[in-house]
Scaffold this motif. Structure first.
Motif, PDB file in Angstrom:
ATOM      1  N   VAL A 206       0.842  -1.213   0.000  1.00 48.61           N
ATOM      2  CA  VAL A 206       0.000   0.000   0.000  1.00 48.61           C
ATOM      3  C   VAL A 206       0.876   1.262   0.000  1.00 48.61           C
ATOM      4  CG1 VAL A 206      -1.765   1.300   1.270  1.00 48.61           C
ATOM      5  CG2 VAL A 206      -1.928  -1.182   1.134  1.00 48.61           C
ATOM      6  N   ILE A 207       1.945   1.225   0.778  1.00 46.56           N
ATOM      7  CA  ILE A 207       2.791   2.425   0.910  1.00 46.56           C
ATOM      8  C   ILE A 207       3.522   2.766  -0.400  1.00 46.56           C
ATOM      9  CG2 ILE A 207       4.848   3.383   2.085  1.00 46.56           C
ATOM     10  CD1 ILE A 207       2.397   3.329   3.898  1.00 46.56           C
ATOM     11  N   LEU A 208       4.081   1.760  -1.043  1.00 51.15           N
ATOM     12  CA  LEU A 208       4.861   2.036  -2.265  1.00 51.15           C
ATOM     13  C   LEU A 208       4.031   2.732  -3.361  1.00 51.15           C
ATOM     14  CD1 LEU A 208       7.236  -1.072  -2.552  1.00 51.15           C
ATOM     15  CD2 LEU A 208       7.904   1.301  -2.317  1.00 51.15           C
ATOM     16  N   PRO A 209       2.814   2.248  -3.674  1.00 50.90           N
ATOM     17  CA  PRO A 209       2.020   2.980  -4.672  1.00 50.90           C
ATOM     18  C   PRO A 209       1.697   4.415  -4.262  1.00 50.90           C
ATOM     19  CG  PRO A 209       1.107   0.807  -4.338  1.00 50.90           C
ATOM     20  CD  PRO A 209       2.156   0.990  -3.292  1.00 50.90           C
ATOM     21  N   ILE A 210       1.494   4.621  -2.950  1.00 53.68           N
ATOM     22  CA  ILE A 210       1.217   5.988  -2.487  1.00 53.68           C
ATOM     23  C   ILE A 210       2.447   6.865  -2.734  1.00 53.68           C
ATOM     24  CG2 ILE A 210       0.777   7.429  -0.440  1.00 53.68           C
ATOM     25  CD1 ILE A 210      -0.996   5.139   0.617  1.00 53.68           C
ATOM     26  N   LEU A 211       3.621   6.319  -2.413  1.00 47.32           N
ATOM     27  CA  LEU A 211       4.863   7.078  -2.631  1.00 47.32           C
ATOM     28  C   LEU A 211       5.068   7.377  -4.109  1.00 47.32           C
ATOM     29  CD1 LEU A 211       7.362   5.336  -0.162  1.00 47.32           C
ATOM     30  CD2 LEU A 211       6.116   7.469   0.153  1.00 47.32           C
ATOM     31  N   ILE A 212       4.745   6.388  -4.952  1.00 48.21           N
ATOM     32  CA  ILE A 212       4.920   6.595  -6.399  1.00 48.21           C
ATOM     33  C   ILE A 212       3.929   7.648  -6.909  1.00 48.21           C
ATOM     34  CG2 ILE A 212       4.770   5.520  -8.695  1.00 48.21           C
ATOM     35  CD1 ILE A 212       5.609   2.854  -7.326  1.00 48.21           C
ATOM     36  N   SER A 213       2.657   7.485  -6.497  1.00 47.55           N
ATOM     37  CA  SER A 213       1.628   8.378  -7.056  1.00 47.55           C
ATOM     38  C   SER A 213       1.729   9.800  -6.511  1.00 47.55           C
ATOM     39  CB  SER A 213       0.230   7.821  -6.795  1.00 47.55           C
ATOM     40  OG  SER A 213      -0.005   7.750  -5.416  1.00 47.55           O
ATOM     41  N   THR A 214       2.340   9.961  -5.333  1.00 48.66           N
ATOM     42  CA  THR A 214       2.490  11.320  -4.793  1.00 48.66           C
ATOM     43  C   THR A 214       3.849  11.928  -5.172  1.00 48.66           C
ATOM     44  OG1 THR A 214       3.213  10.323  -2.713  1.00 48.66           O
ATOM     45  CG2 THR A 214       0.924  11.043  -2.830  1.00 48.66           C
ATOM     46  N   SER A 215       4.504  11.274  -6.104  1.00 43.85           N
ATOM     47  CA  SER A 215       5.769  11.784  -6.663  1.00 43.85           C
ATOM     48  C   SER A 215       6.911  11.864  -5.657  1.00 43.85           C
ATOM     49  CB  SER A 215       5.560  13.153  -7.319  1.00 43.85           C
ATOM     50  OG  SER A 215       4.654  13.024  -8.378  1.00 43.85           O
ATOM     51  N   VAL A 216       6.799  11.140  -4.546  1.00 43.16           N
ATOM     52  CA  VAL A 216       7.913  11.118  -3.584  1.00 43.16           C
ATOM     53  C   VAL A 216       9.132  10.474  -4.250  1.00 43.16           C
ATOM     54  CG1 VAL A 216       8.724  10.181  -1.375  1.00 43.16           C
ATOM     55  CG2 VAL A 216       6.413  11.083  -1.567  1.00 43.16           C
TER      56      VAL A 216
ATOM     57  N   ASP B 286      24.685  11.836 -19.129  1.00 44.32           N
ATOM     58  CA  ASP B 286      23.551  12.712 -19.427  1.00 44.32           C
ATOM     59  C   ASP B 286      22.291  11.857 -19.611  1.00 44.32           C
ATOM     60  OD1 ASP B 286      22.183  14.998 -19.900  1.00 44.32           O
ATOM     61  OD2 ASP B 286      22.663  15.062 -22.050  1.00 44.32           O
ATOM     62  N   PHE B 287      21.716  11.481 -18.500  1.00 36.24           N
ATOM     63  CA  PHE B 287      20.517  10.636 -18.551  1.00 36.24           C
ATOM     64  C   PHE B 287      19.550  11.086 -17.464  1.00 36.24           C
ATOM     65  CE2 PHE B 287      18.015   6.910 -17.287  1.00 36.24           C
ATOM     66  CZ  PHE B 287      17.540   6.496 -18.521  1.00 36.24           C
ATOM     67  N   SER B 288      18.280  11.241 -17.866  1.00 34.35           N
ATOM     68  CA  SER B 288      17.277  11.677 -16.893  1.00 34.35           C
ATOM     69  C   SER B 288      16.331  10.521 -16.570  1.00 34.35           C
ATOM     70  CB  SER B 288      16.496  12.859 -17.461  1.00 34.35           C
ATOM     71  OG  SER B 288      15.370  13.093 -16.646  1.00 34.35           O
ATOM     72  N   THR B 289      16.444  10.020 -15.347  1.00 32.92           N
ATOM     73  CA  THR B 289      15.536   8.932 -14.935  1.00 32.92           C
ATOM     74  C   THR B 289      14.112   9.479 -14.818  1.00 32.92           C
ATOM     75  OG1 THR B 289      16.078   9.404 -12.642  1.00 32.92           O
ATOM     76  CG2 THR B 289      17.236   7.554 -13.662  1.00 32.92           C
ATOM     77  N   GLN B 290      14.018  10.765 -14.460  1.00 35.90           N
ATOM     78  CA  GLN B 290      12.701  11.385 -14.247  1.00 35.90           C
ATOM     79  C   GLN B 290      11.856  11.388 -15.515  1.00 35.90           C
ATOM     80  OE1 GLN B 290      11.652  13.759 -11.210  1.00 35.90           O
ATOM     81  NE2 GLN B 290      13.562  14.900 -11.149  1.00 35.90           N
ATOM     82  N   LYS B 291      12.539  11.413 -16.628  1.00 34.28           N
ATOM     83  CA  LYS B 291      11.838  11.432 -17.906  1.00 34.28           C
ATOM     84  C   LYS B 291      11.005  10.153 -18.071  1.00 34.28           C
ATOM     85  CE  LYS B 291      12.619  11.939 -22.841  1.00 34.28           C
ATOM     86  NZ  LYS B 291      13.560  11.684 -23.924  1.00 34.28           N
ATOM     87  N   TYR B 292      11.446   9.099 -17.396  1.00 32.69           N
ATOM     88  CA  TYR B 292      10.787   7.798 -17.573  1.00 32.69           C
ATOM     89  C   TYR B 292       9.950   7.387 -16.356  1.00 32.69           C
ATOM     90  CZ  TYR B 292      14.057   7.766 -21.406  1.00 32.69           C
ATOM     91  OH  TYR B 292      14.743   8.120 -22.539  1.00 32.69           O
ATOM     92  N   MET B 293       9.783   8.315 -15.423  1.00 36.50           N
ATOM     93  CA  MET B 293       8.969   8.011 -14.240  1.00 36.50           C
ATOM     94  C   MET B 293       7.500   7.912 -14.641  1.00 36.50           C
ATOM     95  SD  MET B 293      10.878   7.907 -11.470  1.00 36.50           S
ATOM     96  CE  MET B 293       9.852   8.364 -10.098  1.00 36.50           C
ATOM     97  N   LEU B 294       6.845   6.887 -14.157  1.00 36.74           N
ATOM     98  CA  LEU B 294       5.462   6.628 -14.568  1.00 36.74           C
ATOM     99  C   LEU B 294       4.507   7.744 -14.121  1.00 36.74           C
ATOM    100  CD1 LEU B 294       3.613   4.635 -15.990  1.00 36.74           C
ATOM    101  CD2 LEU B 294       3.439   3.346 -13.880  1.00 36.74           C
ATOM    102  N   SER B 295       4.536   8.045 -12.820  1.00 34.15           N
ATOM    103  CA  SER B 295       3.572   9.020 -12.304  1.00 34.15           C
ATOM    104  C   SER B 295       3.807  10.405 -12.918  1.00 34.15           C
ATOM    105  CB  SER B 295       3.653   9.098 -10.781  1.00 34.15           C
ATOM    106  OG  SER B 295       4.957   9.426 -10.377  1.00 34.15           O
TER     107      SER B 295
END
Lengths: 305, 247
Positions: free
Chosen positions: B167-177, B195-204
């Motif tokens: 339950v906690i992990l999806p909340i952290l993902i969906s709230t962009s933590v 030169d690589f942006s992991t944020q570019k590939y973040m689902l939420s």
């Protein structure tokens, strides 16, 4: 076709370096009630999980209903199980839990669920949520869940845990009826060895992951039968005296104790003969082993099955 | 497989959290419409505008929480032990759960739109529907993004036995933590010359960026990203569930 419904060959389950199940070769006949005895941590539950398809063996294999291990998935749905605690949705009633289970097996009808509830004595629980059930009620519902789809092999791990005396009798009767009327084969483990001895037709004793003894109830009875235990000053002298009156079935336990396994009814005469032969007879008693004693002697420790 | 889906659907509709989460989200929807009546300048021009700008993070959060609760229920209650051993193919459980989650998301989306329209009528905000091609493009992508997010939760629920991390992990993902954590990773990568942006590939992050999607060329990126998350998570869930002991 083999007379055995389940045959395991060198079945082993390893967790890290620990062998929870160590090379078990078990044979369960069709229609039998197989009592599985062992201490806590002996490997009973792990073994039962493998047979029920919840866990995969690390080594070895087993055949079920004549199907080799490579084709076991064909007959998986013929095995019902209650392993450890009953798996119930706590916020659902007994009917709802059973309904969900029946839908999953494609056998749902209201009548069928009601029959199962009736069988385990839970037909009057209504809308009561299973989280509010007593341990005994949960166990009985767990048995009903295992019976969904009328499996040919029922695997029950400590099914009478937490039941009151009446509940134990009811579960015993259910198990006996299933074996007799439905020709269901049952693999059952229990802490209450006396209770197990009332229903089991075969026994398997497991210790430290190894199956150390497998026998029928008749063989067990014969091993547990009555005998005369004598305590004497000199066993050599006593054995000479016993030979003279033709006693041959005996076992020397230690330097002072002998167990005589024949002519139990003549114990008074045997005692008299020993005394007349000059043997100092310290104590003589007739005793018979219960399943529990037999188990303790075999595993060499206090009961913690 | 069909029986398994039926069983999961029966369970899903019997869960109290199914109704509680829809109820909470309904309140949220009503409040969103109501708040727009309090402003002199309209906050939203249309229902579509409201969904695109405000609702998306909430939809992701609420569907994520329900998915987590639903997916872990048969493991935490050990109900899985009743049928897990009887499965001919263990993957069927994973697919059954995914199908149920898709059905849940369809229902949730339908309820969201319906509630917003009804709230608009009640509060007389007179918002337009605004359901044009751009909105449907956005909505289809956002829906697929949410499905991908839920399939990631399927993977999380396969990995863990306990309810808490599931339950906690999806909340952290969906709230962009997680994006805060990964911005740190990006900084480290940048410092060591990658030169690589992991944020570019973040689902939420990508789901939340959808409303501002202007270039139609970018659609393929989102489709591929969501598809990638879905397929990889589903395959990993199947592999792990096949290998793992049940309960």
């Amino acid at each position: 076709m083999s007379e055995y419904l389940l045959t395991t060959r060198n079945l082993t389950k390893t967790f890290g370096k620990h062998k929870a199940v160590d090379g078990i070769n078990m044979h369960i006949k069709k229609g039998s009630i197989y009592g599985f005895i062992g201490r806590n941590g002996a490997g009973k539950t792990t073994f039962m999980k493998i047979i029920s398809g919840l866990s995969a063996p690390s080594e070895g294999e087993f055949s079920l209903f004549g199907y080799p291990y490579s084709e076991i998935s064909k007959v998986r749905n013929r095995v019902g199980c209650l392993i450890e605690a009953p798996g119930l949705y706590p916020d659902m009633s007994a009917f709802q839990n059973l309904k969900a289970r029946c839908i999953g097996s494609g056998v749902y009808s209201k009548k069928y669920v009601e029959e199962l509830l009736e069988l385990v004595g839970l037909s009057n629980t209504g809308h009561k949520r299973s989280k509010k059930f007593s341990l005994g009620m949960k166990q009985r519902l767990g048995i009903a869940m295992a019976l969904v789809g009328e499996p040919d092999l029922l695997v029950l791990d400590e099914p009478i845990n937490g039941l009151d005396p009446q509940g134990i009798v009811e579960v015993r009767e259910i198990i006996q009826r299933l074996a007799k009327e439905n020709n269901m084969t049952i693999l059952i483990s229990s802490h209450i060895l006396d209770e197990l001895s009332k229903i089991a037709t075969h026994y398997g004793i497991i210790n430290n992951g190894k199956l150390i003894k497998e026998m029928s109830a008749e063989e067990m009875m014969s091993e547990c039968k009555e005998r005369i235990e004598i305590n004497v000053d000199d066993t050599k002298h006593a054995l000479t005296a016993l030979d003279k009156i033709g006693i041959t079935k005996y076992q020397v336990v230690d330097s002072h104790h002998i167990c005589i396994m024949e002519r139990i009814e003549e114990s008074a005469n045997i005692n008299k003969h020993l005394v007349e032969s000059g043997v100092a007879l310290i104590e003589s008693s007739i005793c018979g082993e219960e399943l529990e004693d037999y188990y303790i002697n075999l595993t060499g420790g206090a009961v913690n099955a | 497989m069909l029986n398994l889906i039926k069983m999961d659907l029966y369970r899903m509709f019997s869960m109290a959290s199914f109704y509680v989460i829809i109820y909470l989200f309904s309140i949220e929807c009503v409040l969103m419409v109501y708040s727009s009546t309090m402003e002199s300048d309209p906050l939203y021009l249309s229902i579509a505008d409201l969904i695109m700008t405000t609702s998306t993070p909430f939809i992701t959060l609420f569907t994520g929480i329900f998915s987590a609760l639903f997916l872990i229920a048969d493991k935490s209650s050990q109900f899985i032990k009743n049928y897990g051993g009887q499965l001919k193919h263990r993957c069927s459980r994973i697919f059954s759960k995914i199908i149920c989650i898709i059905i849940y998301n369809i229902l949730f989306s339908a309820i969201t739109i319906l509630l917003l329209i009804v709230s608009d009528k009640i509060f007389k905000t007179n918002l337009e529907l605004g359901f044009d091609a751009d909105f449907f493009r956005y909505y289809a992508l956002a829906f697929w993004g949410n499905i991908a997010f839920c399939i990631v939760i399927v993977l999380i629920s396969t990995l863990f036995k306990s309810t808490v991390p599931v339950v906690i992990l999806p909340i952290l993902i969906s709230t962009s933590v997680f994006s805060i954590i990964f911005s740190g990773v990006d900084n480290i990568l940048h410092r060591i010359g990658i030169d690589f942006s992991t944020q570019k590939y973040m689902l939420s992050e990508n789901i939340y960026n959808l409303p501002w999607l202007e270039d139609t060329d970018n659609i393929s990126f989102f489709v591929l990203l969501f598809l990638g998350y879905s397929i990889i998570s589903a395959i990993l869930s199947c592999i792990i569930f096949k290998k793992k002991d049940i309960a």
